[in-house]
Design an enzyme around this catalytic site. Sequence first.
Site, PDB file in Angstrom:
ATOM      1  N   CYS A   1       0.812  -1.227   0.000  1.00 51.42           N
ATOM      2  CA  CYS A   1       0.000   0.000   0.000  1.00 51.42           C
ATOM      3  C   CYS A   1       0.842   1.271   0.000  1.00 51.42           C
ATOM      4  O   CYS A   1       0.326   2.349  -0.272  1.00 51.42           O
ATOM      5  CB  CYS A   1      -0.924   0.013   1.204  1.00 51.42           C
ATOM      6  SG  CYS A   1      -1.987  -1.425   1.243  1.00 51.42           S
TER       7      CYS A   1
ATOM      8  N   HIS B   1      -3.488   6.906   2.509  1.00 50.17           N
ATOM      9  CA  HIS B   1      -3.858   5.604   1.953  1.00 50.17           C
ATOM     10  C   HIS B   1      -5.202   5.207   2.561  1.00 50.17           C
ATOM     11  O   HIS B   1      -5.412   5.323   3.772  1.00 50.17           O
ATOM     12  CB  HIS B   1      -2.778   4.580   2.301  1.00 50.17           C
ATOM     13  CG  HIS B   1      -3.214   3.168   2.047  1.00 50.17           C
ATOM     14  ND1 HIS B   1      -3.790   2.794   0.861  1.00 50.17           N
ATOM     15  CD2 HIS B   1      -3.185   2.058   2.845  1.00 50.17           C
ATOM     16  CE1 HIS B   1      -4.090   1.503   0.927  1.00 50.17           C
ATOM     17  NE2 HIS B   1      -3.729   1.038   2.116  1.00 50.17           N
TER      18      HIS B   1
ATOM     19  N   ASN C   1      -9.936  -0.557   0.101  1.00 56.48           N
ATOM     20  CA  ASN C   1      -8.477  -0.463   0.069  1.00 56.48           C
ATOM     21  C   ASN C   1      -7.977  -0.994  -1.279  1.00 56.48           C
ATOM     22  O   ASN C   1      -8.077  -2.188  -1.543  1.00 56.48           O
ATOM     23  CB  ASN C   1      -7.912  -1.297   1.232  1.00 56.48           C
ATOM     24  CG  ASN C   1      -6.402  -1.276   1.293  1.00 56.48           C
ATOM     25  OD1 ASN C   1      -5.729  -0.868   0.351  1.00 56.48           O
ATOM     26  ND2 ASN C   1      -5.864  -1.728   2.416  1.00 56.48           N
TER      27      ASN C   1
HETATM   28  N1  ACO Z   1     -17.350  -9.380  10.066  1.00 56.02           N
HETATM   29  C1  ACO Z   1     -17.719  -9.638  11.326  1.00 56.02           C
HETATM   30  N2  ACO Z   1     -16.835  -9.930  12.311  1.00 56.02           N
HETATM   31  C2  ACO Z   1     -15.524  -9.940  11.972  1.00 56.02           C
HETATM   32  C3  ACO Z   1     -15.072  -9.666  10.661  1.00 56.02           C
HETATM   33  C4  ACO Z   1     -16.040  -9.376   9.682  1.00 56.02           C
HETATM   34  N3  ACO Z   1     -15.721  -9.099   8.402  1.00 56.02           N
HETATM   35  N4  ACO Z   1     -13.727  -9.746  10.636  1.00 56.02           N
HETATM   36  C5  ACO Z   1     -13.328 -10.045  11.888  1.00 56.02           C
HETATM   37  N5  ACO Z   1     -14.407 -10.172  12.694  1.00 56.02           N
HETATM   38  C6  ACO Z   1     -14.449 -10.489  14.120  1.00 56.02           C
HETATM   39  C7  ACO Z   1     -13.222 -11.219  14.622  1.00 56.02           C
HETATM   40  O1  ACO Z   1     -13.326 -12.600  14.397  1.00 56.02           O
HETATM   41  C8  ACO Z   1     -13.218 -10.851  16.083  1.00 56.02           C
HETATM   42  O2  ACO Z   1     -14.148 -11.671  16.761  1.00 56.02           O
HETATM   43  P1  ACO Z   1     -13.879 -12.153  18.256  1.00 56.02           P
HETATM   44  O3  ACO Z   1     -13.828 -10.906  19.079  1.00 56.02           O
HETATM   45  O4  ACO Z   1     -15.042 -13.040  18.538  1.00 56.02           O
HETATM   46  O5  ACO Z   1     -12.558 -12.880  18.227  1.00 56.02           O
HETATM   47  C9  ACO Z   1     -13.764  -9.418  16.109  1.00 56.02           C
HETATM   48  O6  ACO Z   1     -14.475  -9.260  14.857  1.00 56.02           O
HETATM   49  C10 ACO Z   1     -12.684  -8.359  16.214  1.00 56.02           C
HETATM   50  O7  ACO Z   1     -11.651  -8.657  15.279  1.00 56.02           O
HETATM   51  P2  ACO Z   1     -10.427  -7.694  15.051  1.00 56.02           P
HETATM   52  O8  ACO Z   1      -9.525  -8.304  14.026  1.00 56.02           O
HETATM   53  O9  ACO Z   1      -9.832  -7.351  16.394  1.00 56.02           O
HETATM   54  O10 ACO Z   1     -11.181  -6.389  14.452  1.00 56.02           O
HETATM   55  P3  ACO Z   1     -10.592  -4.981  14.128  1.00 56.02           P
HETATM   56  O11 ACO Z   1     -11.376  -3.966  14.837  1.00 56.02           O
HETATM   57  O12 ACO Z   1      -9.100  -4.957  14.288  1.00 56.02           O
HETATM   58  O13 ACO Z   1     -10.935  -4.826  12.575  1.00 56.02           O
HETATM   59  C11 ACO Z   1      -9.760  -4.896  10.467  1.00 56.02           C
HETATM   60  C12 ACO Z   1     -10.392  -5.709  11.619  1.00 56.02           C
HETATM   61  C13 ACO Z   1     -10.878  -4.130   9.797  1.00 56.02           C
HETATM   62  C14 ACO Z   1      -9.125  -5.880   9.500  1.00 56.02           C
HETATM   63  C15 ACO Z   1      -8.713  -3.920  11.047  1.00 56.02           C
HETATM   64  O14 ACO Z   1      -7.869  -4.602  11.941  1.00 56.02           O
HETATM   65  C16 ACO Z   1      -7.856  -3.259   9.993  1.00 56.02           C
HETATM   66  O15 ACO Z   1      -8.337  -2.445   9.237  1.00 56.02           O
HETATM   67  N6  ACO Z   1      -6.538  -3.545  10.030  1.00 56.02           N
HETATM   68  C17 ACO Z   1      -5.577  -2.847   9.180  1.00 56.02           C
HETATM   69  C18 ACO Z   1      -5.606  -3.321   7.761  1.00 56.02           C
HETATM   70  C19 ACO Z   1      -4.554  -2.566   6.999  1.00 56.02           C
HETATM   71  O16 ACO Z   1      -4.496  -1.367   7.089  1.00 56.02           O
HETATM   72  N7  ACO Z   1      -3.698  -3.267   6.292  1.00 56.02           N
HETATM   73  C20 ACO Z   1      -2.524  -2.600   5.747  1.00 56.02           C
HETATM   74  C21 ACO Z   1      -2.685  -2.171   4.395  1.00 56.02           C
HETATM   75  S1  ACO Z   1      -3.121  -3.423   3.270  1.00 56.02           S
HETATM   76  C22 ACO Z   1      -1.788  -3.737   2.179  1.00 56.02           C
HETATM   77  O17 ACO Z   1      -0.668  -3.353   2.377  1.00 56.02           O
HETATM   78  C23 ACO Z   1      -2.118  -4.591   0.997  1.00 56.02           C
END
Ligand code: ACO
Length: 332
Positions: free
Chosen positions: A114, A255, A285
């Site tokens: 990214c 980004h 994204n």
């Molecule tokens: N729908 C419903 N529930 C979900 C989903 C979904 N799509 N995905 C995860 N959950 C659940 C998990 O299983 C977890 O459940 P639990 O509490 O029972 O264990 C709960 O939701 C919380 O999960 P987290 O992973 O802690 O959720 P978070 O608030 O961190 O959100 C996300 C997840 C959206 C992926 C976030 O962490 C994020 O945006 N991370 C950064 C991504 C990013 O920026 N990547 C870098 C760039 S990409 C690149 O370089 C190609």
Amino acid sequence: MAYAAFRSIGAYAPTDILTNEELSKMVDTTDEWITKRTGIKERRIAAKDETTSDMGVEAAKKAIQRSGLAKEDLDMIICATISPDYFCMPSTATIISNKLGLRNITAFDISAACTGFVYILSIAKALIESGMKKNILIIGAEKLSAITDYSDRGTCILFGDGAGAAIISATDNKDEAIIDIHTGADGEYADLLMTPNGGSGSIHDSLDQEASSCFMQMKGNETFKVAVRTLTKDVVENLKENNIESEAINHFVPHQANYRIIKAVGDALKLKEEQVVLTVAKYGNTSGASIPMAINDIYEQGKLKSGELMLLDAFGGGLTWGSALVPFSPLK
Ligand code: ACO
């Protein structure tokens, strides 16, 4: 000394839309969860026979046409992508050069996920300032749908397809010059976001690999925390080093990974809502394409004026990060 000016922008988004509602029929998720945790409502998905280079070419044509230059004036094409037409070779940049009808030009890809667009901007700036090149076409293009696991709700809700392109040209007018670019990487966090198979580090016998072995895997929550910490530190340092107050930023173009990451960094800089460019709701994204697609959005809405200052920031797999202070400097 030559300076590097950001002359023009172009972008392309595929027509097919994948909504949160549709995703909730594919994996165990809801529109409410995706909206609340990411700010994403929908993303664009390329047609089956539409490649990363096809999208890059469409974005490039707009950037070239808006630059006031002829395509023959270009002396280099750099493409940032993690979803190239072909892994290894030929590079997507060479395919794009051929589709643009440019046969005697330097062309190559880089991989910084990214952060790719900020990385290629820094390469273009350096090569122009050294006097080696004069007009460089930089492209961030991604068909992430080709490397996304649509059974993994932790990743498939985030990613979309698209492309953005810009022309960076030599100028002797310092007022037009890109001010500064920071880039960084820390491979200690490589396993937070990766396509673990398909390369020489693959744990599988190469003859046994299924298509799914090239899909992205991500430790989303850990990535989120490192992203907020690293980005905030980097943009604060970049502004400080260049004696620029955050009020002087006309457009903060981050980004578009997650609205909550964008908000955290924007708040740390005390930016007003109208300074922050947001496309995450409609494109999701798009990795290396997300910043130029967002710049193109404000350009096409008539909001990006000559001389206005943009602050770009990005974070992605590697882990990599970067930020750039860039005045918009079209030819008059
Ligand atoms: N729908 C419903 N529930 C979900 C989903 C979904 N799509 N995905 C995860 N959950 C659940 C998990 O299983 C977890 O459940 P639990 O509490 O029972 O264990 C709960 O939701 C919380 O999960 P987290 O992973 O802690 O959720 P978070 O608030 O961190 O959100 C996300 C997840 C959206 C992926 C976030 O962490 C994020 O945006 N991370 C950064 C991504 C990013 O920026 N990547 C870098 C760039 S990409 C690149 O370089 C190609």
